[in-house]
Scaffold this motif. Structure first.
Motif, PDB file in Angstrom:
ATOM      1  N   ARG A 125       0.690  -1.117  -0.097  1.00  0.00           N
ATOM      2  CA  ARG A 125      -0.089  -0.072  -0.139  1.00  0.00           C
ATOM      3  C   ARG A 125       0.878   1.272   0.066  1.00  0.00           C
ATOM      4  N   ALA A 126       1.948   1.294   0.750  1.00  0.00           N
ATOM      5  CA  ALA A 126       2.855   2.465   0.921  1.00  0.00           C
ATOM      6  C   ALA A 126       3.451   2.457  -0.532  1.00  0.00           C
ATOM      7  N   ASP A 127       4.019   1.411  -1.055  1.00  0.00           N
ATOM      8  CA  ASP A 127       4.586   1.555  -2.548  1.00  0.00           C
ATOM      9  C   ASP A 127       3.882   2.095  -3.493  1.00  0.00           C
ATOM     10  N   ARG A 128       2.482   1.498  -3.354  1.00  0.00           N
ATOM     11  CA  ARG A 128       1.540   2.099  -4.498  1.00  0.00           C
ATOM     12  C   ARG A 128       1.094   3.814  -4.256  1.00  0.00           C
ATOM     13  N   PHE A 129       1.021   4.106  -3.078  1.00  0.00           N
ATOM     14  CA  PHE A 129       0.775   5.411  -2.602  1.00  0.00           C
ATOM     15  C   PHE A 129       1.834   6.332  -3.060  1.00  0.00           C
ATOM     16  N   GLY A 130       3.086   5.755  -2.847  1.00  0.00           N
ATOM     17  CA  GLY A 130       4.263   6.530  -3.278  1.00  0.00           C
ATOM     18  C   GLY A 130       4.466   6.690  -4.823  1.00  0.00           C
ATOM     19  N   GLU A 131       3.571   5.923  -5.625  1.00  0.00           N
ATOM     20  CA  GLU A 131       3.717   6.184  -6.975  1.00  0.00           C
ATOM     21  C   GLU A 131       2.458   6.793  -7.478  1.00  0.00           C
ATOM     22  N   PHE A 132       1.467   6.594  -6.693  1.00  0.00           N
ATOM     23  CA  PHE A 132      -0.049   7.225  -7.186  1.00  0.00           C
ATOM     24  C   PHE A 132      -0.017   8.812  -6.784  1.00  0.00           C
ATOM     25  N   VAL A 133       0.587   9.277  -5.926  1.00  0.00           N
ATOM     26  CA  VAL A 133       0.468  10.672  -5.405  1.00  0.00           C
ATOM     27  C   VAL A 133       1.453  11.710  -6.406  1.00  0.00           C
ATOM     28  N   PRO A 134       2.658  11.121  -6.658  1.00  0.00           N
ATOM     29  CA  PRO A 134       3.274  11.973  -7.725  1.00  0.00           C
ATOM     30  C   PRO A 134       2.737  11.960  -9.306  1.00  0.00           C
ATOM     31  N   LEU A 135       2.352  10.860  -9.476  1.00  0.00           N
ATOM     32  CA  LEU A 135       1.700  10.913 -10.753  1.00  0.00           C
ATOM     33  C   LEU A 135       0.451  11.641 -10.849  1.00  0.00           C
ATOM     34  N   LEU A 136      -0.339  11.421  -9.936  1.00  0.00           N
ATOM     35  CA  LEU A 136      -1.553  12.059  -9.933  1.00  0.00           C
ATOM     36  C   LEU A 136      -1.228  13.886  -9.958  1.00  0.00           C
ATOM     37  N   ASP A 137      -0.225  14.176  -9.528  1.00  0.00           N
ATOM     38  CA  ASP A 137       0.503  15.480  -9.264  1.00  0.00           C
ATOM     39  C   ASP A 137       0.463  16.073 -10.671  1.00  0.00           C
ATOM     40  N   ARG A 138       1.459  15.050 -11.511  1.00  0.00           N
ATOM     41  CA  ARG A 138       1.672  15.522 -12.850  1.00  0.00           C
ATOM     42  C   ARG A 138       0.559  15.675 -13.715  1.00  0.00           C
ATOM     43  N   LEU A 139      -0.467  14.604 -13.447  1.00  0.00           N
ATOM     44  CA  LEU A 139      -1.565  14.579 -14.438  1.00  0.00           C
ATOM     45  C   LEU A 139      -2.349  15.904 -14.230  1.00  0.00           C
ATOM     46  N   LEU A 140      -2.413  16.419 -12.895  1.00  0.00           N
ATOM     47  CA  LEU A 140      -3.161  17.540 -12.863  1.00  0.00           C
ATOM     48  C   LEU A 140      -2.695  18.839 -13.109  1.00  0.00           C
ATOM     49  N   THR A 141      -1.411  18.836 -13.425  1.00  0.00           N
ATOM     50  CA  THR A 141      -0.593  20.083 -13.701  1.00  0.00           C
ATOM     51  C   THR A 141       0.007  19.982 -15.144  1.00  0.00           C
ATOM     52  N   GLU A 142       0.049  18.925 -15.763  1.00  0.00           N
ATOM     53  CA  GLU A 142       0.600  19.166 -17.155  1.00  0.00           C
ATOM     54  C   GLU A 142      -0.438  18.739 -18.161  1.00  0.00           C
ATOM     55  N   ASP A 143      -0.460  19.268 -19.294  1.00  0.00           N
ATOM     56  CA  ASP A 143      -1.202  18.969 -20.230  1.00  0.00           C
ATOM     57  C   ASP A 143      -1.252  17.638 -20.589  1.00  0.00           C
ATOM     58  N   ALA A 144      -0.169  16.915 -20.939  1.00  0.00           N
ATOM     59  CA  ALA A 144       0.074  15.523 -21.656  1.00  0.00           C
ATOM     60  C   ALA A 144       1.123  14.972 -20.678  1.00  0.00           C
ATOM     61  N   VAL A 145       0.869  13.613 -20.181  1.00  0.00           N
ATOM     62  CA  VAL A 145       1.855  12.996 -19.275  1.00  0.00           C
ATOM     63  C   VAL A 145       2.008  11.510 -19.763  1.00  0.00           C
ATOM     64  N   SER A 146       3.141  11.268 -19.880  1.00  0.00           N
ATOM     65  CA  SER A 146       3.223   9.705 -20.265  1.00  0.00           C
ATOM     66  C   SER A 146       4.461   9.257 -18.970  1.00  0.00           C
ATOM     67  N   TYR A 147       4.074   7.929 -18.558  1.00  0.00           N
ATOM     68  CA  TYR A 147       4.661   7.430 -17.390  1.00  0.00           C
ATOM     69  C   TYR A 147       4.601   5.994 -17.497  1.00  0.00           C
ATOM     70  N   LYS A 148       5.512   5.384 -17.070  1.00  0.00           N
ATOM     71  CA  LYS A 148       5.599   3.931 -16.715  1.00  0.00           C
ATOM     72  C   LYS A 148       6.166   3.575 -15.373  1.00  0.00           C
ATOM     73  N   GLY A 149       5.349   3.035 -14.396  1.00  0.00           N
ATOM     74  CA  GLY A 149       6.166   2.834 -12.918  1.00  0.00           C
ATOM     75  C   GLY A 149       5.791   1.249 -12.917  1.00  0.00           C
ATOM     76  N   ASP A 150       6.202   0.837 -11.478  1.00  0.00           N
ATOM     77  CA  ASP A 150       5.683  -0.395 -11.186  1.00  0.00           C
ATOM     78  C   ASP A 150       4.423  -0.997 -10.928  1.00  0.00           C
ATOM     79  N   PHE A 151       3.539   0.136 -10.974  1.00  0.00           N
ATOM     80  CA  PHE A 151       1.947  -0.153 -10.500  1.00  0.00           C
ATOM     81  C   PHE A 151       1.323   0.690 -11.435  1.00  0.00           C
ATOM     82  N   TYR A 152       1.683   2.044 -11.791  1.00  0.00           N
ATOM     83  CA  TYR A 152       0.462   2.504 -12.477  1.00  0.00           C
ATOM     84  C   TYR A 152       1.413   3.208 -13.958  1.00  0.00           C
ATOM     85  N   ALA A 153       0.583   3.479 -15.145  1.00  0.00           N
ATOM     86  CA  ALA A 153       1.269   3.477 -16.461  1.00  0.00           C
ATOM     87  C   ALA A 153       0.174   4.925 -16.853  1.00  0.00           C
ATOM     88  N   ALA A 154       0.856   5.822 -17.757  1.00  0.00           N
ATOM     89  CA  ALA A 154      -0.146   6.724 -18.304  1.00  0.00           C
ATOM     90  C   ALA A 154       0.570   6.858 -19.704  1.00  0.00           C
TER      91      ALA A 154
END
Length: 300
Positions: A125-154
């Motif tokens: 849960r801590a690992d996922r949260f540590g990836e979730f929050v920074p990615l959500l921050d980017r998604l809400l501040t940047e027009d276009a986001v590409s990302y590949k992590g251990d748990f989430y991708a865009a």
């Protein structure tokens, strides 16, 4: 320190059968914010009506004008940052920039297995949260986001025109552990605590105050590590989960005493559950409304 008083309205009734009028009344009473849980179901309410957080907040935005709106809290248990970002940008637009995202790592309740997965360990849960929050921050501040992590991708996820609030809507990060507190220090505009759950059954109010003091000190340490002033973060206490339980809502004086002890810890927003008869959140509606109208002035 002045106190903001907010409420959390659980989505357990149909909109036209009480929920709509509750949100309207919450704004009339002068609450700073109206929050709701972001769960698929919750504890004793599991076998009864329960509605989704984002549609509920969207409807609430249409019947209120000034009160802030938000979740306490959203978690990765059944959310993905890409789809959540799109919903939040839409909600922020509809509300005219009044949304706060309460966000936490999630727990082991019904949400943890609703999508058919095995419950995540505390570390996962801590690992996922540590990836979730920074990615959500980017998604809400940047027009276009590409990302590949251990748990989430865009992949070229577009979020135009972004939030009404700039650079994005605020995050209120619920955390007590070191990794979560570091996320709050780096990405949060507020920090959320419910106290120490280990004290709920057999602890005392005095022990709870000491535990929250310790949490606040660890938050200050996490902020210092990131070079941030801890006073930049609001400190939110979601009530109902400390050893005090419902006692602060028994009278105006009881609440003022409870709130005063927590203001001394740096808490500047206290969230009260809107009374629900025959539940853990049962309270006298008249006393609750008196607290809403009179307590903030006594706590300035």
């Amino acid at each position: 320190m002045s106190l903001r008083l907010s409420t959390v309205i659980l989505p357990y009734r149909r909109w036209q059968e009480g929920t709509r009028s509750t949100w309207v009344r919450a704004e009339e009473l002068g609450f700073h914010a109206g929050y709701t849980y972001d769960h698929l179901s919750w504890r004793s309410f599991r076998d009864g009506p329960w509605f989704g957080a984002v549609p509920t907040l969207t409807a609430a935005a249409g019947v209120t004008e000034r009160m802030r709106l938000g979740t306490l809290v959203t978690s990765p248990n059944f959310r993905h940052p890409v789809t959540l970002a799109k919903e939040l940008i839409s909600l922020d637009d509809i509300s005219g920039g009044r949304v706060t995202l309460g966000i936490g790592a999630g727990g082991t309740g019904f949400d943890a297995t609703a999508l058919g997965q095995e419950p995540w360990t505390p570390r996962e849960r801590a690992d996922r949260f540590g990836e979730f929050v920074p990615l959500l921050d980017r998604l809400l501040t940047e027009d276009a986001v590409s990302y590949k992590g251990d748990f989430y991708a865009a992949h070229e996820a577009r979020n135009i025109p972004g939030c009404v609030q700039r650079p994005r809507l605020p995050f209120a990060v619920a955390a007590t552990g070191p990794r979560g507190l570091r996320l709050a220090a780096r990405y949060g505009q507020a920090w959320v605590t419910t106290g120490d759950p280990r004290l709920y059954e057999e602890g005392t109010p005095e022990q709870s105050v000491q535990a929250i003091r310790g949490q606040a000190e660890k938050l200050a340490d996490a902020c210092a590590e990131t070079g941030r002033d801890v006073t930049e973060l609001d400190k939110i206490l979601l009530t109902g989960f400390t050893p005090d339980r419902g006692r602060p809502l028994e009278s105006l004086d009881a609440f003022v005493d409870f709130a005063g002890r927590h203001i001394e810890l740096g808490i500047n927003e206290i969230v009260l559950h809107w009374p629900i008869p025959d539940s853990d959140f049962a309270a006298d509606q008249k006393v609750f409304e008196r607290i809403a109208m009179e307590a903030p002035a006594q706590l300035r």
